[in-house]
Scaffold this motif. Structure first.
Motif, PDB file in Angstrom:
ATOM      1  N   UNK A   1      35.831  68.008  -0.681  1.00 20.43           N
ATOM      2  CA  UNK A   1      35.718  68.088  -1.963  1.00 20.43           C
ATOM      3  C   UNK A   1      34.950  66.809  -2.472  1.00 20.43           C
ATOM      4  N   UNK A   2      34.932  65.702  -2.178  1.00 19.83           N
ATOM      5  CA  UNK A   2      34.186  64.340  -2.467  1.00 19.83           C
ATOM      6  C   UNK A   2      32.751  64.940  -2.098  1.00 19.83           C
ATOM      7  N   UNK A   3      32.479  65.207  -1.026  1.00 17.66           N
ATOM      8  CA  UNK A   3      31.117  65.579  -0.510  1.00 17.66           C
ATOM      9  C   UNK A   3      30.417  66.769  -1.157  1.00 17.66           C
ATOM     10  N   UNK A   4      31.152  67.607  -1.626  1.00 15.14           N
ATOM     11  CA  UNK A   4      30.660  68.633  -2.304  1.00 15.14           C
ATOM     12  C   UNK A   4      30.261  68.277  -3.684  1.00 15.14           C
ATOM     13  N   UNK A   5      30.958  67.336  -4.162  1.00 12.16           N
ATOM     14  CA  UNK A   5      30.645  67.007  -5.636  1.00 12.16           C
ATOM     15  C   UNK A   5      29.599  65.772  -5.599  1.00 12.16           C
ATOM     16  N   UNK A   6      29.517  65.223  -4.461  1.00 13.13           N
ATOM     17  CA  UNK A   6      28.532  63.913  -4.197  1.00 13.13           C
ATOM     18  C   UNK A   6      27.260  64.624  -4.089  1.00 13.13           C
ATOM     19  N   UNK A   7      27.120  65.841  -3.400  1.00  8.92           N
ATOM     20  CA  UNK A   7      25.640  66.373  -3.248  1.00  8.92           C
ATOM     21  C   UNK A   7      25.023  66.400  -4.538  1.00  8.92           C
ATOM     22  N   UNK A   8      25.928  66.977  -5.668  1.00 11.93           N
ATOM     23  CA  UNK A   8      24.948  66.985  -6.788  1.00 11.93           C
ATOM     24  C   UNK A   8      24.672  65.737  -7.559  1.00 11.93           C
ATOM     25  N   UNK A   9      25.064  64.436  -6.912  1.00 16.36           N
ATOM     26  CA  UNK A   9      24.567  63.200  -7.524  1.00 16.36           C
ATOM     27  C   UNK A   9      23.377  62.810  -7.076  1.00 16.36           C
ATOM     28  N   UNK A  10      22.692  62.234  -7.968  1.00 17.73           N
ATOM     29  CA  UNK A  10      21.418  61.673  -7.634  1.00 17.73           C
ATOM     30  C   UNK A  10      21.518  60.389  -7.408  1.00 17.73           C
ATOM     31  N   UNK A  11      21.053  59.773  -6.229  1.00 16.36           N
ATOM     32  CA  UNK A  11      21.139  58.207  -5.864  1.00 16.36           C
ATOM     33  C   UNK A  11      19.659  57.660  -6.096  1.00 16.36           C
ATOM     34  N   UNK A  12      19.646  56.687  -6.901  1.00 17.97           N
ATOM     35  CA  UNK A  12      18.231  56.161  -7.060  1.00 17.97           C
ATOM     36  C   UNK A  12      18.392  54.871  -6.301  1.00 17.97           C
ATOM     37  N   UNK A  13      17.281  54.500  -5.480  1.00 16.47           N
ATOM     38  CA  UNK A  13      17.122  53.418  -4.972  1.00 16.47           C
ATOM     39  C   UNK A  13      16.913  52.355  -5.684  1.00 16.47           C
TER      40      UNK A  13
ATOM     41  N   UNK B   1       9.807  48.283   1.125  1.00 17.02           N
ATOM     42  CA  UNK B   1      10.478  49.458   0.787  1.00 17.02           C
ATOM     43  C   UNK B   1      11.630  49.477  -0.367  1.00 17.02           C
ATOM     44  N   UNK B   2      12.387  50.677  -0.635  1.00 19.32           N
ATOM     45  CA  UNK B   2      13.468  50.493  -1.747  1.00 19.32           C
ATOM     46  C   UNK B   2      14.772  50.906  -0.929  1.00 19.32           C
ATOM     47  N   UNK B   3      15.573  50.542  -1.681  1.00 24.50           N
ATOM     48  CA  UNK B   3      16.953  50.819  -0.881  1.00 24.50           C
ATOM     49  C   UNK B   3      18.251  50.951  -2.026  1.00 24.50           C
ATOM     50  N   UNK B   4      19.430  51.436  -1.595  1.00 23.47           N
ATOM     51  CA  UNK B   4      20.481  51.195  -2.590  1.00 23.47           C
ATOM     52  C   UNK B   4      21.121  50.027  -2.336  1.00 23.47           C
ATOM     53  N   UNK B   5      21.375  49.614  -3.612  1.00 27.89           N
ATOM     54  CA  UNK B   5      22.228  48.371  -3.705  1.00 27.89           C
ATOM     55  C   UNK B   5      23.610  48.561  -3.561  1.00 27.89           C
ATOM     56  N   UNK B   6      24.540  47.601  -3.001  1.00 23.25           N
ATOM     57  CA  UNK B   6      25.870  47.719  -3.028  1.00 23.25           C
ATOM     58  C   UNK B   6      26.607  48.104  -4.198  1.00 23.25           C
ATOM     59  N   UNK B   7      26.150  47.422  -5.266  1.00 22.80           N
ATOM     60  CA  UNK B   7      26.689  47.942  -6.571  1.00 22.80           C
ATOM     61  C   UNK B   7      26.538  49.493  -7.017  1.00 22.80           C
ATOM     62  N   UNK B   8      25.390  49.713  -6.736  1.00 26.70           N
ATOM     63  CA  UNK B   8      24.730  51.122  -7.082  1.00 26.70           C
ATOM     64  C   UNK B   8      25.660  52.121  -6.239  1.00 26.70           C
ATOM     65  N   UNK B   9      25.891  51.815  -4.937  1.00 25.76           N
ATOM     66  CA  UNK B   9      26.746  52.634  -3.984  1.00 25.76           C
ATOM     67  C   UNK B   9      28.182  52.621  -4.675  1.00 25.76           C
ATOM     68  N   UNK B  10      28.766  51.561  -4.775  1.00 28.56           N
ATOM     69  CA  UNK B  10      30.149  51.423  -5.290  1.00 28.56           C
ATOM     70  C   UNK B  10      30.268  52.128  -6.711  1.00 28.56           C
ATOM     71  N   UNK B  11      29.323  51.792  -7.624  1.00 34.07           N
ATOM     72  CA  UNK B  11      29.638  52.393  -8.918  1.00 34.07           C
ATOM     73  C   UNK B  11      29.181  53.976  -8.957  1.00 34.07           C
TER      74      UNK B  11
END
Length: 154
Positions: free
Chosen positions: A18-30, A39-49
């Motif tokens: 269920x988490x993965x199903x909902x997370x797929x529609x989430x747009x993560x911005x590096x 290069x760009x990457x995802x910060x720990x704060x961004x991932x956790x938030x």
């Protein structure tokens, strides 16, 4: 590196699906930029938030703890079911003007970011096929065994 889990994972797996199903529609911005590697990457704060509200909605929580020279990452379900991974971490080096504690903190932050992304199947960096890695194979070998709470309670 060790992996542990409860014997029964049925409720945890259902919630992870269920988490993965909902997370797929989430747009993560590096949101982080590595000026050295360009290069760009995802910060720990961004991932956790981003992941915490979705995990919580599905009865999951991710906990990270230091145990000796290991970072222990555990995903718990409200039922008590869990999956857990341990990985060694090392201080960062080579940054001018940093002290030993800052280098250790940087190593912990990187380890936390990579462990969370591995446990949740999230890509946090551009894939360069390992070309930028400076880690030697012997640095990835486990050091000493760390007892987890389950082992200590037995």
């Amino acid at each position: 590196m060790n992996y542990k889990q409860t014997e029964n994972l049925s409720e945890l797996i259902t919630s992870m699906v269920n988490f993965n199903s909902e997370f797929q529609s989430t747009k993560l911005v590096k949101d982080g930029k590595n000026d050295h590697l360009k290069n760009k990457y995802l910060t720990l704060d961004n991932i956790l938030n981003t992941v915490r509200p979705i995990l919580t909605k599905h009865g999951l929580v991710i906990i990270q703890a230091l145990a000796g020279e290991y970072l222990v990452t555990t995903i718990y379900h409200v039922s008590g079911q869990f999956i857990q991974s341990e990985m060694p971490f090392h201080p960062m080096s080579g940054n001018k003007g940093t002290n030993a504690l800052q280098e250790l903190g940087g190593g912990i932050t990187y380890a936390k970011r990579y462990a969370i992304s591995a446990m949740l199947g999230i890509s946090v960096d551009a894939d360069d096929d390992g070309q930028s890695s400076k880690i030697k194979a012997q640095e990835l070998k486990p050091k000493k065994k760390v007892n987890t709470i389950d082992e200590l309670q037995k």
